[in-house]
Design a protein around this motif. Structure first.
Motif, PDB file in Angstrom:
ATOM      1  N   SER A   1     -12.726  18.765 -69.802  1.00  0.00           N
ATOM      2  CA  SER A   1     -11.594  19.634 -70.122  1.00  0.00           C
ATOM      3  C   SER A   1     -11.923  21.098 -69.895  1.00  0.00           C
ATOM      4  CB  SER A   1     -11.161  19.410 -71.573  1.00  0.00           C
ATOM      5  OG  SER A   1     -12.246  19.652 -72.454  1.00  0.00           O
ATOM      6  N   SER A   2     -13.181  21.493 -70.116  1.00  0.00           N
ATOM      7  CA  SER A   2     -13.578  22.890 -69.891  1.00  0.00           C
ATOM      8  C   SER A   2     -14.892  22.984 -69.134  1.00  0.00           C
ATOM      9  CB  SER A   2     -13.699  23.634 -71.229  1.00  0.00           C
ATOM     10  OG  SER A   2     -14.694  23.035 -72.045  1.00  0.00           O
ATOM     11  N   SER A   3     -15.225  21.936 -68.388  1.00  0.00           N
ATOM     12  CA  SER A   3     -16.492  21.922 -67.660  1.00  0.00           C
ATOM     13  C   SER A   3     -16.330  21.215 -66.319  1.00  0.00           C
ATOM     14  CB  SER A   3     -17.574  21.206 -68.485  1.00  0.00           C
ATOM     15  OG  SER A   3     -17.259  19.831 -68.632  1.00  0.00           O
ATOM     16  N   LEU A   4     -17.293  21.456 -65.446  1.00  0.00           N
ATOM     17  CA  LEU A   4     -17.316  20.806 -64.140  1.00  0.00           C
ATOM     18  C   LEU A   4     -18.776  20.612 -63.739  1.00  0.00           C
ATOM     19  CD1 LEU A   4     -15.704  19.848 -61.608  1.00  0.00           C
ATOM     20  CD2 LEU A   4     -15.986  22.174 -60.707  1.00  0.00           C
ATOM     21  N   LYS A   5     -19.221  19.366 -63.737  1.00  0.00           N
ATOM     22  CA  LYS A   5     -20.560  19.041 -63.258  1.00  0.00           C
ATOM     23  C   LYS A   5     -20.457  18.584 -61.812  1.00  0.00           C
ATOM     24  CE  LYS A   5     -22.136  17.365 -67.789  1.00  0.00           C
ATOM     25  NZ  LYS A   5     -22.636  16.176 -68.519  1.00  0.00           N
TER      26      LYS A   5
ATOM     27  N   GLU B   1     -12.271  29.940 -70.808  1.00  0.00           N
ATOM     28  CA  GLU B   1     -12.686  30.638 -72.020  1.00  0.00           C
ATOM     29  C   GLU B   1     -13.450  31.907 -71.632  1.00  0.00           C
ATOM     30  OE1 GLU B   1     -15.071  28.008 -74.365  1.00  0.00           O
ATOM     31  OE2 GLU B   1     -13.780  26.272 -73.975  1.00  0.00           O
ATOM     32  N   PRO B   2     -13.596  32.832 -72.574  1.00  0.00           N
ATOM     33  CA  PRO B   2     -14.421  34.012 -72.288  1.00  0.00           C
ATOM     34  C   PRO B   2     -15.864  33.583 -71.996  1.00  0.00           C
ATOM     35  CG  PRO B   2     -13.096  34.347 -74.261  1.00  0.00           C
ATOM     36  CD  PRO B   2     -12.951  32.903 -73.901  1.00  0.00           C
ATOM     37  N   GLY B   3     -16.468  34.246 -71.053  1.00  0.00           N
ATOM     38  CA  GLY B   3     -17.875  33.952 -70.774  1.00  0.00           C
ATOM     39  C   GLY B   3     -18.104  32.668 -70.008  1.00  0.00           C
ATOM     40  N   SER B   4     -17.214  32.317 -69.088  1.00  0.00           N
ATOM     41  CA  SER B   4     -17.453  31.153 -68.225  1.00  0.00           C
ATOM     42  C   SER B   4     -18.793  31.325 -67.511  1.00  0.00           C
ATOM     43  CB  SER B   4     -16.339  31.015 -67.193  1.00  0.00           C
ATOM     44  OG  SER B   4     -15.069  30.929 -67.812  1.00  0.00           O
TER      45      SER B   4
ATOM     46  N   GLU C   1     -34.144  28.804 -55.533  1.00  0.00           N
ATOM     47  CA  GLU C   1     -34.254  29.045 -56.969  1.00  0.00           C
ATOM     48  C   GLU C   1     -32.909  28.852 -57.664  1.00  0.00           C
ATOM     49  OE1 GLU C   1     -35.993  32.771 -57.876  1.00  0.00           O
ATOM     50  OE2 GLU C   1     -37.899  32.327 -56.893  1.00  0.00           O
ATOM     51  N   ARG C   2     -32.987  28.437 -58.911  1.00  0.00           N
ATOM     52  CA  ARG C   2     -31.800  28.270 -59.739  1.00  0.00           C
ATOM     53  C   ARG C   2     -31.092  29.614 -59.906  1.00  0.00           C
ATOM     54  NH1 ARG C   2     -32.202  27.498 -66.124  1.00  0.00           N
ATOM     55  NH2 ARG C   2     -30.063  26.901 -66.616  1.00  0.00           N
ATOM     56  N   ARG C   3     -29.754  29.572 -59.822  1.00  0.00           N
ATOM     57  CA  ARG C   3     -28.972  30.796 -59.973  1.00  0.00           C
ATOM     58  C   ARG C   3     -27.921  30.616 -61.060  1.00  0.00           C
ATOM     59  NH1 ARG C   3     -28.884  29.884 -54.282  1.00  0.00           N
ATOM     60  NH2 ARG C   3     -26.647  29.375 -54.271  1.00  0.00           N
ATOM     61  N   GLU C   4     -27.618  31.717 -61.743  1.00  0.00           N
ATOM     62  CA  GLU C   4     -26.574  31.712 -62.767  1.00  0.00           C
ATOM     63  C   GLU C   4     -25.583  32.828 -62.477  1.00  0.00           C
ATOM     64  OE1 GLU C   4     -27.504  31.609 -66.882  1.00  0.00           O
ATOM     65  OE2 GLU C   4     -29.295  30.354 -66.618  1.00  0.00           O
ATOM     66  N   ARG C   5     -24.344  32.564 -62.783  1.00  0.00           N
ATOM     67  CA  ARG C   5     -23.354  33.637 -62.754  1.00  0.00           C
ATOM     68  C   ARG C   5     -22.435  33.485 -63.957  1.00  0.00           C
ATOM     69  NH1 ARG C   5     -18.721  33.088 -58.145  1.00  0.00           N
ATOM     70  NH2 ARG C   5     -20.382  32.655 -56.644  1.00  0.00           N
ATOM     71  N   THR C   6     -22.145  34.585 -64.582  1.00  0.00           N
ATOM     72  CA  THR C   6     -21.207  34.612 -65.709  1.00  0.00           C
ATOM     73  C   THR C   6     -20.031  35.482 -65.309  1.00  0.00           C
ATOM     74  OG1 THR C   6     -23.020  34.395 -67.299  1.00  0.00           O
ATOM     75  CG2 THR C   6     -20.911  35.184 -68.144  1.00  0.00           C
ATOM     76  N   ALA C   7     -18.873  34.861 -65.241  1.00  0.00           N
ATOM     77  CA  ALA C   7     -17.666  35.567 -64.816  1.00  0.00           C
ATOM     78  C   ALA C   7     -16.462  34.769 -65.285  1.00  0.00           C
ATOM     79  CB  ALA C   7     -17.637  35.718 -63.294  1.00  0.00           C
ATOM     80  N   PRO C   8     -15.341  35.424 -65.523  1.00  0.00           N
ATOM     81  CA  PRO C   8     -14.149  34.681 -65.953  1.00  0.00           C
ATOM     82  C   PRO C   8     -13.729  33.656 -64.902  1.00  0.00           C
ATOM     83  CG  PRO C   8     -13.857  37.048 -66.274  1.00  0.00           C
ATOM     84  CD  PRO C   8     -15.093  36.869 -65.461  1.00  0.00           C
ATOM     85  N   MET C   9     -13.507  32.428 -65.352  1.00  0.00           N
ATOM     86  CA  MET C   9     -12.982  31.365 -64.491  1.00  0.00           C
ATOM     87  C   MET C   9     -11.813  30.753 -65.251  1.00  0.00           C
ATOM     88  SD  MET C   9     -16.461  29.675 -62.945  1.00  0.00           S
ATOM     89  CE  MET C   9     -17.944  30.697 -62.842  1.00  0.00           C
ATOM     90  N   ALA C  10     -10.623  31.127 -64.844  1.00  0.00           N
ATOM     91  CA  ALA C  10      -9.430  30.800 -65.625  1.00  0.00           C
ATOM     92  C   ALA C  10      -9.122  29.320 -65.644  1.00  0.00           C
ATOM     93  CB  ALA C  10      -8.228  31.578 -65.087  1.00  0.00           C
TER      94      ALA C  10
END
Length: 402
Positions: free
Chosen positions: A14-18, A40-43, A55-64
């Motif tokens: 519902s709020s995730s995607l693997k 949600e805030p802080g996707s 290398e593993r990468r992370e991004r934090t950004a709004p994803m509506a």
């Protein structure tokens, strides 16, 4: 021109995607990741390239919504030269929790298929809507690409009617699709087949009891590669004690809570699905923490563990009776693969059924399929790591490459 060999596997919550991207020439993983807190805030997206040592990468950004999430996934894959527009991509395989009786095999998604999956929402209200969202999102991004639904329930559609039916009024049951469907089917299919391989036999020659023990837990009786019984039922609530789910409970408990405690249907639903099981018994649903507490003398944790194991033993014994001949009992998923004390306790006292574990073999930590029963044991006891993504990819590729 060579045929495309890559499959993207999507598991939409519902709020995730693997997701995982696999090359079906050898089943290798090219990339994997997770998007969480969608809408949600802080996707957050965590992406791991698995080919070429990135290398593993992370991004934090709004994803509506899921469209934005899958767009971000596509960007990360493109950065690794694995873009979703690649001609090497053969299909997208989607985990769909509930396929009812109609879908007993992987299915290319059409409008008619989506409509049927939507009709099943009342029996899978927490899962099917999210699965549908993932499918629609991927279809919009690559409308030219086969989208394949792989159903958790499909493996269990081989159950005979006497195992699948509840003993309630037939007309009422049929009118409301009330029967035992079972879940974790891709895991049970993969693990039962890999167990046969471990024993050096064809799946058609082997009877296996599979114990899928994670935060959700289920057991299955598999005769010659076909499921003949499983512990989960109309929903994933039935059966074994789980992290937050009660498993088997007298149906009259719900009436009692309604009449005597004044609880609403939704409150009872929340109690049995989210506030029961191990967390309801001792406040923890992490087996590592429960074992730590037991080692410190915590009686509440010990009781929760004993109830958990008692239910496991009941199902193992029942499925020995259902199968008649058992070649192997196999543990899989997070708890099954990693909690040696659970495996030891579940088999303790079942020597008359030919079941036992070798303490030294059981203590070994490994990511490989392995036997943990004593040499010469009448029934093999095994640990086989599950791989639901690979199973979904295999089923998807098999369908679209023929």
């Amino acid at each position: 021109m060579t045929s495309p060999t890559r499959v993207l596997v999507l598991n939409s919550g519902s709020s995730s995607l693997k997701y995982q991207l696999l090359d079906m020439r050898d089943g290798s993983r090219l990339a994997a990741g997770l998007v969480e807190r969608i809408g949600e805030p802080g996707s957050r997206l965590v992406h791991t390239p698995l080919a070429g040592g990135g290398e593993r990468r992370e991004r934090t950004a709004p994803m509506a919504d899921h469209t934005a999430a899958l767009g971000a996934v596509a960007e990360e894959l493109s950065a690794d030269g694995l873009g979703l527009d690649s001609p090497d991509l053969a299909a997208v395989g989607h985990r769909v929790v509930h396929g009812g009786l109609r879908f007993s095999a992987p299915t290319v998604v059409t409008d008619e298929v989506l409509a049927e999956v939507e009709r099943l929402v009342p029996v899978a209200p927490l899962h099917n809507p999210a699965n549908i969202t993932g499918i629609r999102t991927a279809m919009a991004l690559r409308p030219d690409l086969p989208q394949v639904a792989v159903f958790d329930t499909a493996f269990h559609t081989t159950m005979p009617e006497h195992a699948a039916r509840y003993a309630i009024d037939t007309e009422t049951a049929d009118a409301h699709r009330i029967r035992r469907y079972g879940f974790h089917g891709t895991s049970h299919a993969y693990v039962s087949r890999e167990t046969a391989r471990l024993l050096g036999k064809d799946p058609s020659e082997v009877n296996v009891i599979v114990l899928h023990l994670g935060n959700g837990a289920s057991a299955s009786a598999v005769a010659g590669g076909r499921c003949v019984d499983t512990s989960m039922g109309l929903t994933p609530l039935e059966g074994l004690v789980m992290g937050t789910r009660s498993g088997d409970v007298d149906p009259a408990v719900t009436f009692h809570l309604r009449r005597v405690a004044g609880m609403s249907v939704d409150e009872i639903d929340t109690l049995l699905n989210k506030k029961s099981g191990l967390v309801g018994l001792c406040g923890d649903n992490d087996m590592r923490e429960i074992r730590r507490r037991i080692d410190e003398g915590d009686e509440r944790a010990k009781l929760a563990f004993d109830i958990y194991v008692h239910r496991l033993k009941k199902y193992v014994g029942a499925y020995c009776a259902v199968l008649g001949r058992v070649d192997a009992v196999v543990f899989t998923a997070g708890v099954g693969e990693n909690a040696a004390p659970v495996r030891e306790a579940a088999m303790e006292g079942l020597e008359q059924l030919g079941l036992a574990v070798d303490p030294e073999l059981n203590a070994v930590r490994s990511g490989e399929p392995r036997l943990i029963s004593p040499q010469g044991a009448r029934v093999a006891v095994a640990v086989v790591p599950t791989d639901e993504e690979l199973e979904i990819a295999r089923q998807t590729y098999s369908l679209v490459s023929n």
